[in-house]
Design an enzyme around this catalytic site. Structure first.
Site, PDB file in Angstrom:
ATOM      1  N   ASP A 204       0.933  -1.466   0.229  1.00 47.44           N
ATOM      2  CA  ASP A 204       0.059   0.173  -0.266  1.00 47.44           C
ATOM      3  C   ASP A 204       1.147   1.246  -0.036  1.00 47.44           C
ATOM      4  O   ASP A 204       1.943   1.565   0.981  1.00 47.44           O
ATOM      5  CB  ASP A 204      -1.018   0.140   1.497  1.00 47.44           C
ATOM      6  CG  ASP A 204      -2.094   0.546   1.162  1.00 47.44           C
ATOM      7  OD1 ASP A 204      -2.816   1.015   0.661  1.00 47.44           O
ATOM      8  OD2 ASP A 204      -1.995   2.001   2.163  1.00 47.44           O
ATOM      9  N   GLU A 251       1.780  -0.479  -5.227  1.00 45.93           N
ATOM     10  CA  GLU A 251       0.725   0.953  -5.406  1.00 45.93           C
ATOM     11  C   GLU A 251       1.420   2.320  -6.007  1.00 45.93           C
ATOM     12  O   GLU A 251       1.772   2.957  -4.600  1.00 45.93           O
ATOM     13  CB  GLU A 251      -0.204   1.313  -4.551  1.00 45.93           C
ATOM     14  CG  GLU A 251      -0.830   2.436  -4.985  1.00 45.93           C
ATOM     15  CD  GLU A 251      -2.276   2.156  -3.287  1.00 45.93           C
ATOM     16  OE1 GLU A 251      -3.267   3.478  -4.158  1.00 45.93           O
ATOM     17  OE2 GLU A 251      -1.930   3.044  -2.360  1.00 45.93           O
TER      18      GLU A 251
END
Ligand code: GLC
Length: 559
Positions: A204, A251
């Site tokens: 993330d 990401e």
């Protein structure tokens, strides 16, 4: 490409499927999806052709950011199940040829995490430096990633009269990776879940995780991390020591050239995969204009990647469809086309809708989008429900609009749960995309359904490793409504042609580097097309597409 490479670097031609356990299938009728429910659906996913499951966060959480606000990295949210059930899921998936990866969210914790509670209790707390504290917010003060939540990424804390950093919501304080015990914890978390059988992580918010948090004014006396990319390489090397097959899918929502640094170098890998956010945004601009040029330019501008690295291609994910890399007028064009109502937009930069409603349910156009996604060089990443064309529920707050329960049947609660509708963790979609009209059971029985189309695409994709491994050539042909591209690897080559316009197109394509006696074998329809003196004539329907294997007598693959 060598045979050993294709199995070692499985992510180069995987089919990744992202889901949130809590909205997939509820096995105990409490309104919340759970691990035993998902385990029951592994055969469904295997049948679809999925080879890798990406599980969104399943850690305990107060749920203020759908589980991306974590209170314990070494536990499972009890609503979802137990460790025993987690291991059973991983083992069942593995048995059907499906690897499991999961979200690694270590840029921040929840403010309810015991580390933060301790850290904020006093300036002398042993956990104080687990987070980033300053007397004054640095002059380089940015707005938060969620406009509306807070004007700043620094929040004043009364107890110890200092500010803490939070790149996301104010209830998500950033961890301080410059502090060695935090880096030890992150390694332990990676090791812990790897030991339970997973094959890697979706990491993330990577740029936020590794950005220097100590260089600004007021940072004197704090730990410094000499080189953030070296640290990312360290995580990758640690993971590789613990598991020879594991990968990191990051990401990193940045322009292509800036993403390059996050892949690392051949002998010092960082992320093996990154989502192609730039390509995704240009794809929507192309859709809005019925013009392939924005997408073509993005593909042509992709940098060459180090060996073994890969792009993740996607058309939707669990967040707002971010358009932050478009210019203001370009973003307005996409808003105008696909989110005309301001309630469909979020944070001034994105769209909280799924793809089928954005296309007014036009099945030709929906098929075109998925055909493109599966044929572009890279590894496709599906968000649950895309395979049946689920829509969103705009009555649900913010990004939850696209996170409604999976629609299994036209029965009670769409077959997701037997609980009372008011007890469901997220309300179902209603209207023309409700379970009555869109569900997995009826589509499985209908050979002409979107699900069967996606299954066929997946099969053709898995039969064409050149898509994941090959080199891209974009063909010049003078018609800007159409993207024609070839992917070529030692195993062979494939030509894909996509008409982005709502009108038929006739096209003559010259094909480079042909073997003698080549012809085109259609991978989606029972057809063979002749090549005449290096060219092929095509008639494409409105929003039409073709997948054509360039084949010669020497090609021994089955179609
Ligand atoms: C990522 C996730 C998003 C989350 C944010 C903060 O962008 O995709 O859902 O809110 O990180 O963790």
């Amino acid at each position: 490409m060598r045979i050993s490479d294709t199995s070692d670097r499985w992510w180069k031609n995987a089919v990744i499927y992202c889901l949130d356990v809590e909205v997939y299938l509820d096995s105990n009728d409490d309104g919340v999806g759970d691990l035993p429910g998902l385990t029951r659906r592994i055969d469904y996913l295997a049948e679809l052709g999925v080879t890798c499951l990406w599980l969104m966060p399943l850690y305990p959480s107060p749920g203020h950011d759908d589980g991306y606000d974590i209170t314990d990295f070494y536990a499972i949210d009890p609503r979802l199940g137990s460790f025993g059930e987690f291991v059973e899921l991983v083992r069942t998936a593995r048995d059907r040829g499906i690897r499991v990866i999961m979200d690694l969210v270590v840029n921040h914790t929840s403010d309810q995490h015991p580390w933060f509670i301790e850290s904020r209790s006093s300036r002398e707390s042993p956990k104080r430096d687990y987070y980033v504290w300053r007397d004054n917010p640095p002059t380089k003060n940015q707005p938060s990633a969620f406009p509306g939540d807070s004007d700043s990424i620094w929040e004043y804390d009364d107890t110890t009269e200092q500010y803490y950093l939070h790149n996301f919501y104010r209830h998500q304080p950033d961890l301080n990776i410059a502090h060695p015990p935090v880096r030890d914890e992150i390694a332990r978390i990676v090791g812990f879940w790897t030991q339970l059988g997973i094959s890697g992580f979706r990491v993330d918010a990577v740029p936020f995780l590794i950005e220097p948090k100590s260089e600004e004014e007021g940072a004197e006396g704090h730990d410094q991390l000499p080189d953030p990319h070296e640290y990312l390489g360290d995580i990758s090397a640690f993971l590789a020591r613990r598991s020879s097959e594991a990968m990191l899918l990051g990401e990193v929502n940045l322009p292509h050239q800036e993403q390059l640094a996050f892949f690392g170098a051949g002998d010092r890998p960082e992320l093996q995969m990154q989502f192609d956010f730039h390509g995704m945004q240009q794809l929507y601009l192309s859709f809005a204009r019925n013009d392939a040029r924005p997408l073509t330019a993005s593909l042509a501008g992709r940098p060459d990647l180090p060996d073994g690295c890969q792009w993740g291609t996607f058309v939707r994910n669990h967040d707002e469809l971010t358009l932050d890399q478009l210019s203001d007028p370009e973003r307005d064009e996409v808003f105008e086309a696909f989110a005309p109502d301001p309630d469909m937009r979020l944070y001034g930069r994105g769209i909280r809708r799924r793809l089928p409603p954005m296309f007014g349910g036009d099945e030709r156009r929906i098929r075109l989008a998925y055909s493109l996604m599966f044929s572009l060089p890279g590894t496709p990443v599906l968000f649950y429900g895309e395979e049946i064309g689920m829509g969103e529920n705009l009555a649900v707050e913010g990004r939850y609009a696209v996170r409604t329960p999976m629609q299994w049947s036209d029965g009670k609660n769409g077959g997701f749960s037997k609980a009372r509708a008011s007890d469901l963790v997220v309300p179902l979609t209603d209207g023309e995309f409700s379970p009555k009209h869109v569900n997995a059971t009826s589509q499985r029985r209908d050979r002409d359904s979107l699900t069967h189309f996606i299954r066929d695409l997946i099969q053709a994709y898995r039969n064409s490793p050149e898509i994941g491994w090959g080199r891209l050539t974009i063909l010049e042909h003078g018609d800007h409504r159409v993207l024609a591209h070839i992917v070529r690897a030692s195993v062979g080559a494939m030509l894909a042609v996509h008409n982005l316009a709502d009108e038929p197109v006739e096209l003559t394509l010259s094909l480079p580097d042909l073997e003698p006696k080549s012809h085109l074998f259609d991978l989606l329809q029972p057809k063979i097309l002749p090549i005449n003196r290096g060219t092929v004539e095509l008639l494409l329907e409105p929003y039409g597409h073709r997948w054509l294997r360039i084949t010669s007598d020497a090609d021994t693959r089955i179609g």
